[in-house]
Design an enzyme around this catalytic site. Sequence first.
Site, PDB file in Angstrom:
ATOM      1  N   THR A  73      17.364  64.677  17.872  1.00  0.00           N
ATOM      2  CA  THR A  73      16.972  65.562  16.765  1.00  0.00           C
ATOM      3  C   THR A  73      17.912  66.749  16.679  1.00  0.00           C
ATOM      4  O   THR A  73      18.403  67.097  15.599  1.00  0.00           O
ATOM      5  CB  THR A  73      15.521  66.032  16.945  1.00  0.00           C
ATOM      6  OG1 THR A  73      14.642  64.910  16.828  1.00  0.00           O
ATOM      7  CG2 THR A  73      15.142  67.066  15.892  1.00  0.00           C
ATOM      8  N   ASN A 140      13.925  52.650  13.376  1.00  0.00           N
ATOM      9  CA  ASN A 140      12.978  52.796  14.487  1.00  0.00           C
ATOM     10  C   ASN A 140      11.632  52.135  14.213  1.00  0.00           C
ATOM     11  O   ASN A 140      10.909  51.792  15.151  1.00  0.00           O
ATOM     12  CB  ASN A 140      12.761  54.270  14.818  1.00  0.00           C
ATOM     13  CG  ASN A 140      12.331  55.086  13.618  1.00  0.00           C
ATOM     14  OD1 ASN A 140      13.053  55.169  12.625  1.00  0.00           O
ATOM     15  ND2 ASN A 140      11.168  55.706  13.702  1.00  0.00           N
ATOM     16  N   GLN A 168      18.314  53.939  18.244  1.00  0.00           N
ATOM     17  CA  GLN A 168      17.707  52.658  18.595  1.00  0.00           C
ATOM     18  C   GLN A 168      18.734  51.580  18.933  1.00  0.00           C
ATOM     19  O   GLN A 168      18.379  50.539  19.494  1.00  0.00           O
ATOM     20  CB  GLN A 168      16.815  52.169  17.446  1.00  0.00           C
ATOM     21  CG  GLN A 168      15.671  53.092  17.108  1.00  0.00           C
ATOM     22  CD  GLN A 168      14.591  53.126  18.179  1.00  0.00           C
ATOM     23  OE1 GLN A 168      14.473  52.214  18.991  1.00  0.00           O
ATOM     24  NE2 GLN A 168      13.789  54.185  18.191  1.00  0.00           N
ATOM     25  N   SER A 185      19.915  59.395  22.002  1.00  0.00           N
ATOM     26  CA  SER A 185      18.924  60.055  22.853  1.00  0.00           C
ATOM     27  C   SER A 185      18.748  59.251  24.132  1.00  0.00           C
ATOM     28  O   SER A 185      18.581  58.030  24.089  1.00  0.00           O
ATOM     29  CB  SER A 185      17.586  60.156  22.115  1.00  0.00           C
ATOM     30  OG  SER A 185      16.685  61.004  22.783  1.00  0.00           O
ATOM     31  N   HIS A 187      16.348  58.950  26.341  1.00  0.00           N
ATOM     32  CA  HIS A 187      15.093  58.282  26.687  1.00  0.00           C
ATOM     33  C   HIS A 187      14.838  57.017  25.879  1.00  0.00           C
ATOM     34  O   HIS A 187      13.871  56.292  26.132  1.00  0.00           O
ATOM     35  CB  HIS A 187      13.906  59.250  26.565  1.00  0.00           C
ATOM     36  CG  HIS A 187      13.451  59.538  25.176  1.00  0.00           C
ATOM     37  ND1 HIS A 187      12.346  58.931  24.621  1.00  0.00           N
ATOM     38  CD2 HIS A 187      13.923  60.383  24.234  1.00  0.00           C
ATOM     39  CE1 HIS A 187      12.159  59.401  23.395  1.00  0.00           C
ATOM     40  NE2 HIS A 187      13.109  60.283  23.131  1.00  0.00           N
ATOM     41  N   THR A 223      22.454  76.552  29.255  1.00  0.00           N
ATOM     42  CA  THR A 223      22.775  75.953  30.547  1.00  0.00           C
ATOM     43  C   THR A 223      22.375  74.485  30.566  1.00  0.00           C
ATOM     44  O   THR A 223      21.235  74.133  30.268  1.00  0.00           O
ATOM     45  CB  THR A 223      22.037  76.698  31.678  1.00  0.00           C
ATOM     46  OG1 THR A 223      22.443  78.067  31.664  1.00  0.00           O
ATOM     47  CG2 THR A 223      22.340  76.084  33.032  1.00  0.00           C
ATOM     48  N   CYS A 305       6.754  59.547  16.242  1.00  0.00           N
ATOM     49  CA  CYS A 305       6.958  60.921  15.785  1.00  0.00           C
ATOM     50  C   CYS A 305       6.017  61.286  14.640  1.00  0.00           C
ATOM     51  O   CYS A 305       5.798  62.463  14.366  1.00  0.00           O
ATOM     52  CB  CYS A 305       8.404  61.111  15.343  1.00  0.00           C
ATOM     53  SG  CYS A 305       9.584  60.708  16.643  1.00  0.00           S
TER      54      CYS A 305
END
Length: 360
Positions: A73, A140, A168, A185, A187, A223, A305
């Site tokens: 995102t 997705n 995806q 992403s 995950h 960081t 989502c």
Amino acid sequence: MIYLDYQATTPLAPEARAAMLPWLCGPEAAGFANPHSPHRIGRMAAAAVEVAREQVATLFPAGGRVIFTSGATEALNLAIIGSGKKRLAVSAIEHAAVLDTARFVDRDLTVLPVDADGLIGADVAIPDGTGLVAVMQVNNEIGTVQPVDALAARAQALGALFVCDAVQGAGKLAAPAGADMIAVSAHKLYGPKGIGALWVRDGVELAPLIHGGGQEGGLRSGTLSPALCAGFGAAAALCENLRESDGNHVEKLWTLARSLFSGWTLNGSATQRWRGNMNVRLDGLDVARLLSECRTVAFSAGSACASGSGRPSHVLRALQLSDRNSKTAIRLGFGRYTREDDLVEAAAAIHAAAKRQGVL
């Protein structure tokens, strides 16, 4: 619990977890160090980040740089807003991370339609003067795979940048070779939550969204977590090594799942799709009740989502499905750690619950 929601998130690979652990250590080890610090243990942490960056870079074409972000995102916001382009064109079935961001930039954006199979034509009309085109690689919700290389060429012929949400598809399919920017992403490819990346083609200029210390080449201040980077890198490397075996496994699961749900209607193309995603509907089905009664199976009514919104899926609407039919759809997602026995048991539970509703 049988987990069949791989589009929402994937299980953390044991190899990714092992790569993270040294960077989660306390004061007895150096793993807690700030990778932006100049001392020895800071440089050790920074080296781990750069190893991970090289591993993640294997997901992308040559000739670009990897910018670590908090997830796809943020990466898509950086690509779309940071590009400075004001006239946008996006597909009708993009994730909200693209659609909402694009609408924030351009209230009059062009929405590129899909056909009844959920596919964008490579010859879709893109208005002259468009500055940025965004089309996802794999949807997705319904798993359709778009002709992103052809669309990228079309966009660039018009002088526009092409942004691809490859969340995806990353680690499963070949990278969109023609894109100017690609978002992923961790995950969604067996890595940890809280980290993603934007790949930026050499020569593409962006303005930062997050200002501060100037980390990540001045494009993303803050960081970095060596643990998250290391987990992301290990997951990416594993996907590259296991792509063929993962793909063969998913193909077997798809064939089995289609036979188990042969009485259901498939949403989206049966051929041009990632086969770890099976979105099907059944006339008259009360999906909310089905989800409630199938307590031993984790699956979805659509995008995680947007779950709980109560709104019909904008993706299924784009396929010209009625709101009533859209609300009878479920999504089953499977992958590396799914067993064939899991699918058989899950199908039995789902069918038993559907029969109690009198729709089977």
